[in-house]
Design an enzyme around this catalytic site. Structure first.
Site, mmCIF file in Angstrom:
data_model
loop_
_atom_site.group_PDB
_atom_site.id
_atom_site.type_symbol
_atom_site.label_atom_id
_atom_site.label_comp_id
_atom_site.label_asym_id
_atom_site.label_seq_id
_atom_site.Cartn_x
_atom_site.Cartn_y
_atom_site.Cartn_z
ATOM 1 N N TYR A 59 0.808 -1.229 0.000
ATOM 2 C CA TYR A 59 0.000 0.000 0.000
ATOM 3 C C TYR A 59 0.841 1.279 0.000
ATOM 4 O O TYR A 59 0.279 2.379 -0.041
ATOM 5 C CB TYR A 59 -0.948 -0.007 1.210
ATOM 6 C CG TYR A 59 -1.963 -1.137 1.145
ATOM 7 C CD1 TYR A 59 -3.057 -1.064 0.282
ATOM 8 C CD2 TYR A 59 -1.814 -2.285 1.922
ATOM 9 C CE1 TYR A 59 -3.982 -2.091 0.203
ATOM 10 C CE2 TYR A 59 -2.736 -3.325 1.856
ATOM 11 C CZ TYR A 59 -3.810 -3.231 0.990
ATOM 12 O OH TYR A 59 -4.726 -4.250 0.907
ATOM 13 N N HIS A 137 -8.679 1.450 -5.876
ATOM 14 C CA HIS A 137 -7.873 0.582 -5.016
ATOM 15 C C HIS A 137 -6.427 1.007 -5.139
ATOM 16 O O HIS A 137 -5.940 1.214 -6.254
ATOM 17 C CB HIS A 137 -8.025 -0.888 -5.425
ATOM 18 C CG HIS A 137 -9.425 -1.384 -5.250
ATOM 19 N ND1 HIS A 137 -9.925 -1.741 -4.020
ATOM 20 C CD2 HIS A 137 -10.439 -1.521 -6.126
ATOM 21 C CE1 HIS A 137 -11.193 -2.082 -4.164
ATOM 22 N NE2 HIS A 137 -11.527 -1.960 -5.429
HETATM 23 C C1 DHK Z 1 -7.679 -2.018 0.204
HETATM 24 C C2 DHK Z 1 -7.990 -3.007 1.062
HETATM 25 O O1 DHK Z 1 -8.098 -2.770 2.364
HETATM 26 C C3 DHK Z 1 -8.131 -4.406 0.618
HETATM 27 O O2 DHK Z 1 -9.023 -5.140 1.410
HETATM 28 C C4 DHK Z 1 -8.528 -4.501 -0.839
HETATM 29 C C5 DHK Z 1 -7.689 -2.199 -1.250
HETATM 30 C C6 DHK Z 1 -7.600 -3.631 -1.683
HETATM 31 C C7 DHK Z 1 -6.695 -1.289 -1.938
HETATM 32 O O3 DHK Z 1 -5.846 -1.745 -2.710
HETATM 33 O O4 DHK Z 1 -6.777 -0.082 -1.720
HETATM 34 O O5 DHK Z 1 -8.472 -5.828 -1.258
#
Ligand code: DHK
Length: 186
Positions: A59, A137
């Site tokens: 992330y 996402h």
């Molecule tokens: C964020 C989340 O918390 C995951 O549960 C999803 C998403 C993906 C993201 O990539 O921002 O699967």
């Protein structure tokens, strides 16, 4: 012989001319500069409050505060006001969507987090309010575990972005502005 008749101007004009403009166009045409600022919602779902510390390899290092700043700045370039909300609760996210409808919010940028893959209720809320929505996402959900490949909520969005990191929010706002017919301020 064909019967010819002189057509008077009155014959050519409909007796009642109805022209419909939306408010934004009228402001543009009149050049009043008084166009009302439209508001969009940026909604983030569960665990996105942990951005920056949560699995940075997936992330990234940017925080939710960074995301919200980026959204507010990007929206301002289109003379849009971004209101940002985050919740770890499905029902509260549904309430935000209902509230968006009540407040005549112009569009939604939505990262439903893990609820994307499970929540028919969030899908139904989006369908109920019919507000143009872009799903975002941070990660590329299609290159991850198979349980992330399907999104219920994406079916209610007019576009989805995945895998651009937090830049996806900026791209989503640009796309939403185009959908709303709003141009970047010069
Ligand atoms: C964020 C989340 O918390 C995951 O549960 C999803 C998403 C993906 C993201 O990539 O921002 O699967």
């Amino acid at each position: 012989m064909r019967h010819l008749r002189t057509v008077q101007p009155a014959d050519r004009l409909p007796s009642r001319l109805v022209v419909t403009y939306n408010l934004r166009d009228i402001h543009h045409i009149a050049g009043t500069g008084m166009a009302k600022t439209e508001t969009i919602y940026v909604l983030n779902g569960p665990n996105l409050n942990l951005l920056g510390t949560r699995e940075p390899q997936t992330y990234g290092h940017a925080t939710l505060a960074d995301v919200e700043k980026l959204c507010i700045e990007t929206a301002a370039k289109y003379a849009l006001k971004a209101e940002c909300r985050q919740s770890n609760r499905e029902g509260e996210l549904i309430d935000f969507i209902h509230e968006a409808h009540a407040k005549k919010i112009a569009g939604i940028v939505f990262n439903p987090g893990g609820y994307s893959h499970t929540s028919i209720a969030l899908h139904d809320a989006l369908v109920a309010v019919q507000i143009p929505t872009v799903e975002v996402h941070v990660s590329n959900i299609h290159a991850r575990e198979s349980f992330r490949h399907h999104s219920f909520t994406a079916k209610a969005a007019f576009a989805t972005l995945a895998g651009f990191g937090i830049d996806g929010y900026r791209l989503a706002i640009s796309g939403l502005a185009a959908k709303l017919g709003v141009k970047a301020k010069s």
